[in-house]
Enzyme design. Structure first.
Site, PDB file in Angstrom:
ATOM      1  N   ARG A  56       0.830  -1.209   0.000  1.00  0.00           N
ATOM      2  CA  ARG A  56       0.000   0.000   0.000  1.00  0.00           C
ATOM      3  C   ARG A  56       0.866   1.261   0.000  1.00  0.00           C
ATOM      4  O   ARG A  56       2.069   1.177   0.148  1.00  0.00           O
ATOM      5  CB  ARG A  56      -0.928  -0.015   1.221  1.00  0.00           C
ATOM      6  N   ASP A 242      -2.460  10.524  -2.558  1.00  0.00           N
ATOM      7  CA  ASP A 242      -2.624   9.438  -3.528  1.00  0.00           C
ATOM      8  C   ASP A 242      -2.813   9.973  -4.938  1.00  0.00           C
ATOM      9  O   ASP A 242      -2.554   9.275  -5.919  1.00  0.00           O
ATOM     10  CB  ASP A 242      -3.808   8.559  -3.129  1.00  0.00           C
ATOM     11  N   ASN A 252      -6.157  12.236  -0.263  1.00  0.00           N
ATOM     12  CA  ASN A 252      -5.290  11.504   0.670  1.00  0.00           C
ATOM     13  C   ASN A 252      -6.170  10.768   1.677  1.00  0.00           C
ATOM     14  O   ASN A 252      -7.400  10.908   1.677  1.00  0.00           O
ATOM     15  CB  ASN A 252      -4.316  12.452   1.370  1.00  0.00           C
ATOM     16  N   LYS A 253      -5.549   9.975   2.513  1.00  0.00           N
ATOM     17  CA  LYS A 253      -6.264   9.124   3.473  1.00  0.00           C
ATOM     18  C   LYS A 253      -7.349   9.895   4.212  1.00  0.00           C
ATOM     19  O   LYS A 253      -7.123  11.033   4.631  1.00  0.00           O
ATOM     20  CB  LYS A 253      -5.229   8.544   4.449  1.00  0.00           C
TER      21      LYS A 253
HETATM   22  O1  MRU Z   1      -4.849   3.152   1.931  1.00  0.00           O
HETATM   23  P1  MRU Z   1      -3.370   3.432   1.929  1.00  0.00           P
HETATM   24  O2  MRU Z   1      -2.682   2.983   3.161  1.00  0.00           O
HETATM   25  O3  MRU Z   1      -2.694   2.954   0.664  1.00  0.00           O
HETATM   26  O4  MRU Z   1      -3.310   5.024   1.907  1.00  0.00           O
HETATM   27  C1  MRU Z   1      -2.051   5.636   1.855  1.00  0.00           C
HETATM   28  C2  MRU Z   1      -2.136   7.118   1.980  1.00  0.00           C
HETATM   29  O5  MRU Z   1      -3.197   7.702   2.058  1.00  0.00           O
HETATM   30  C3  MRU Z   1      -0.839   7.865   1.921  1.00  0.00           C
HETATM   31  O6  MRU Z   1      -0.934   9.048   2.639  1.00  0.00           O
HETATM   32  C4  MRU Z   1      -0.510   8.174   0.457  1.00  0.00           C
HETATM   33  O7  MRU Z   1      -0.564   7.022  -0.339  1.00  0.00           O
HETATM   34  C5  MRU Z   1       0.826   8.779   0.312  1.00  0.00           C
HETATM   35  S1  MRU Z   1       2.126   7.585   0.576  1.00  0.00           S
HETATM   36  C6  MRU Z   1       3.568   8.445   0.407  1.00  0.00           C
END
Ligand code: MRU
Length: 341
Positions: A56, A242, A252-253
């Site tokens: 991920r 993302d 983003n998350k």
């Molecule tokens: O669902 P995930 O764990 O893949 O989400 C990741 C994020 O939201 C990160 O903040 C994003 O991918 C940036 S990673 C440098």
């Protein structure tokens, strides 16, 4: 350093790799309890690892997409797939998660080399891995420089969300890379880490990485973040993304948007650290970014244990969109963009 700790530090330098025709990657669902390496030999196994978040984080997903094409080419050779089948398997990898643009971008880039044969595909995938680490180091130095010049006057406390470190970026980090660069310059006081419900990438992964690196940090519940920011407990919010739309809107998350609102209200910088490859010129604004919705069981359960009455329905948006006008700076390996001005 004990052998477990040094094993962990080594692992952070090789989160994903190509070995003897298959992918080796850390299973991030098991951390911090267990450091387990997955040996991924088929497209089905890779898609499963991506969907359940064993692999991920946007840049790592890009690397997985790139190596996934090499994996698919190998499997096509073994199982006698025709070009149409190979194409649909590559598409399955690229579509495994919709929000992180790097997954599709890197899978498509390596797929373009398929007509040149398997060795060329492997070389193209490996080149993407090499570039990814270099890029995150460059953007981290730029971000550290920016924050020290903006905030000046002593070591900074930085607030971050989710996991954007070596685990997400193959050996260094984006937002957490900036934290590392500040730490290396003696310019970091501490890190405030959101636990990042529902899957706890902040507590499970970011705290684990900071622990390995000996960086001072404190974990908080996501809901505490705006209050602590309003109390002046942090100098800057630094997150990854993302996907960044052409107008500067940031996916983003889930939970990132509330940090941006709180940072604006408190008058502190809200900084987004991304490689240029996460900026998607083909997506004009945040409304066009596909936001992944995941199984409600991730919300109704915590680490697999029920936390709501049976039958409770949950909304599980994995990401949110922070409007560009709340973003103080987007830091990449090449530049600093100020979409909010
Ligand atoms: O669902 P995930 O764990 O893949 O989400 C990741 C994020 O939201 C990160 O903040 C994003 O991918 C940036 S990673 C440098």
């Amino acid at each position: 350093m004990g052998s477990n700790a040094s094993q962990a530090t080594d692992a952070l330098n090789e989160v994903i790799a190509w070995r003897d025709g298959h992918i080796v990657a850390i299973d991030q669902t098991l951390l911090p309890r267990e450091l387990h390496l997955l040996h991924i030999t088929t497209v089905d196994e890779l898609v499963d690892a991506i969907v359940r978040l064993a692999v991920r984080g946007a840049p790592l997903l890009g690397a997985a997409g790139a190596l996934g094409v090499a994996l698919a080419v190998g499997q096509a050779g073994r199982e006698g797939w025709d070009a149409e089948r190979l194409d649909s398997e590559v598409k399955r990898i690229a579509d495994a998660r919709p929000t992180a643009v790097n997954l599709r971008r890197e899978a498509d880039a390596v797929a373009a080399v398929i007509p040149d044969g398997a060795p060329a595909v492997e070389a193209a995938a490996r080149a993407i891995l090499d570039t990814t680490v270099d890029v995150s180091i460059r953007l981290s130095e730029r971000g550290a420089e920016y924050l020290t010049s903006e905030r000046g006057g002593g070591p900074l406390t930085v607030h971050t969300h989710c996991n954007t470190g070596a685990l997400a970026c193959l050996g260094w980090g984006s937002a957490l890379g900036i934290v590392r660069a500040l730490h290396n310059r003696g310019a970091l006081a501490s890190v405030i880490v959101d636990e990042t419900r529902p899957l706890l990438q902040g507590s499970r992964l970011t705290c684990w990485e900071l622990d390995q690196l000996g960086i001072e940090h404190q974990l908080i519940c996501d809901g505490a973040a705006p209050f602590l920011i309003s109390r002046g407990m942090t100098d800057a919010v630094v997150v990854g993304a993302d996907r960044v739309a052409a107008n500067g809107d940031v996916a983003n998350k889930i939970g990132t948007y509330s940090l941006a609102l709180a940072a604006r209200r408190a008058g502190i910088p809200f900084v987004v650290a991304v490689p240029e490859s996460t900026i998607d010129a083909a997506t004009p604004g945040g409304d066009q970014i596909p936001v992944e919705q995941r199984d409600s069981a991730e919300v109704t359960h915590v680490l697999g244990v029920p936390a709501a009455p049976p039958g409770t329905r949950a909304l599980n948006y994995a990401f949110d969109i922070t409007p560009a006008d709340l973003v103080t700076a987007i830091v990449t390996e090449d530049r600093i963009i100020h979409p909010g001005t």
